[in-house]
Scaffold this active site. Structure first.
Site, PDB file in Angstrom:
ATOM      1  N   CYS A 175      -0.292   4.083   2.247  1.00  0.00           N
ATOM      2  CA  CYS A 175      -0.057   3.839   3.686  1.00  0.00           C
ATOM      3  C   CYS A 175       1.415   4.068   4.040  1.00  0.00           C
ATOM      4  CB  CYS A 175      -0.408   2.411   4.070  1.00  0.00           C
ATOM      5  SG  CYS A 175      -1.978   1.821   3.467  1.00  0.00           S
ATOM      6  N   ASP A 176       2.318   3.599   3.196  1.00  0.00           N
ATOM      7  CA  ASP A 176       3.724   3.494   3.601  1.00  0.00           C
ATOM      8  C   ASP A 176       4.698   4.351   2.793  1.00  0.00           C
ATOM      9  OD1 ASP A 176       2.934   1.576   5.461  1.00  0.00           O
ATOM     10  OD2 ASP A 176       3.090  -0.035   3.993  1.00  0.00           O
ATOM     11  N   CYS A 190       0.832  -1.208   0.000  1.00  0.00           N
ATOM     12  CA  CYS A 190       0.000   0.000   0.000  1.00  0.00           C
ATOM     13  C   CYS A 190       0.863   1.253   0.000  1.00  0.00           C
ATOM     14  CB  CYS A 190      -0.896  -0.019   1.237  1.00  0.00           C
ATOM     15  SG  CYS A 190      -1.836   1.487   1.449  1.00  0.00           S
TER      16      CYS A 190
END
Ligand code: NAP
Length: 309
Positions: free
Chosen positions: A138-139, A135
């Site tokens: 997300c990261d 993701c």
């Protein structure tokens, strides 16, 4: 365990929430089991959605899902942020259990979507969360000014790679063929980005690193030769598999593992159980088509309940 609900919807992507909007508007007071951390589904991990009709300037994926949830609640849907742990779909009424509660239902709509496909290579699982990610939104932030890789040749890989150039100094896109599967517009956007470099005809053989990702061992799909690519992060974007672990022994699935429905209806192989969205669809897999099939499931259930009355 309490009352028997008319309909319980399992899943909260565009399919689940659209089914909730329609069944709620039909007065069926649906319970939506949205998931604890996965609520909103795959669009919670995307950035701008440019092709969902009605948003000429685009809309952020999480905003779209929050709006859908609010729209369902406005008409009386009861959204519970709980993970479903088991379902007895052969029982009457149906039994859907979470860690917190057990729900009984006349009808169940399964809208559990899909999950990230893994590479299944050495080092991937061990270094998940330590440089291996599924993701970008997300990261991506953790890879500021670093060199990283994205695996895959579809729209997801192009979207992730393009997004990651906001942080990374360089993004390698590693694809097993020499031609992208991605749509023209997404491919062109990636091709025109100076920070993206394509590595063609290559698959990941191993993710290397002690405590965090340090490099990838790549294998040529042309001549089998091995090479090392030093990167500190790898984003796997090679597609999705339907999320059917809770229903696969109860419902008919096709050879690829998707729930079989009696097209054009959303009826599954079990009475009073309907399915919609990415857990059914391996062809289109778009937010709008998932929403459309959620609508169809809701209309099918509404009609079936009318026929029962
Ligand atoms: P996808 O279209 O199935 O593409 C998966 C890619 O990963 C393919 O290029 C495939 O290679 C590669 N791949 C699969 N298994 C692999 C493996 N084990 N090792 C190495 N490579 C592997 O999946 P997706 O990109 O997630 O897209 C799914 C759907 O969502 C599509 O319909 C897409 O249009 C849609 N989507 C749309 C948007 C958007 O419009 N904004 C964004 C993201 C996704 P091959 O090409 O060789 O098969």
């Amino acid at each position: 365990m309490s009352d028997v609900h008319k309909v319980v919807i399992v899943g909260s992507g565009p399919a689940g929430y659209t089914a909730a909007i329609y069944t709620a508007r039909a007065g069926l007071q649906p319970v939506v089991l949205a998931g604890e951390v996965t609520a909103g589904g795959a669009l919670m991990n995307t950035t701008e959605v440019e092709n969902y009709p009605g948003f000429p300037e685009g809309i952020m994926g999480p905003d779209l899902m929050t709006n859908m949830a609010a729209q369902a609640e406005r008409f009386g849907a009861d959204i519970r942020y709980e993970d479903v742990t088991s379902m007895d779909l052969k029982a009457s009424p149906k039994v859907v259990s979470t860690d917190d509660d057990t729900y009984l239902a006349d009808y169940v709509i399964v809208a559990t979507g899909s999950q990230y496909r893994h590479l299944n290579v050495e080092g991937e699982e061990r270094l998940a969360g330590h440089g291996v990610s599924y993701c970008a939104t997300c990261d991506g932030f953790f890879f500021k000014d670093q060199e990283i890789a994205v695996i895959g040749g579809g729209d997801s890989a192009m979207e992730e790679a393009t997004f990651l150039t906001k942080f990374a100094s360089k993004v390698y896109v590693i694809h097993r063929r020499d031609e992208l599967r991605a749509s023209k517009v997404m491919a062109e956007r990636a091709h025109s980005n100076d920070k993206i470099e394509f590595v063609w005809n290559s698959v990941v053989e191993e993710v290397n690193g002690d405590k965090a990702v340090e490099s990838l061992t790549l294998k040529s799909t042309v001549d089998g030769s091995l090479s090392q690519l030093p990167v500190s992060g790898v984003f796997v974007a090679i597609g999705h598999d339907p999320r059917t672990s809770l229903v696969k022994t109860q419902l008919d699935l096709d050879t690829a593992g998707y729930i079989v429905v009696d097209e054009p209806s959303t009826r599954t192989s079990l009475d009073h159980v309907y399915a919609c969205g990415d857990v059914v669809d391996h062809t289109y897999r778009q937010a709008i088509t998932a929403a459309g099939s959620g609508c169809r499931a809701a209309l099918d259930v509404t009609k079936a309940l009318e026929a029962d009355a």
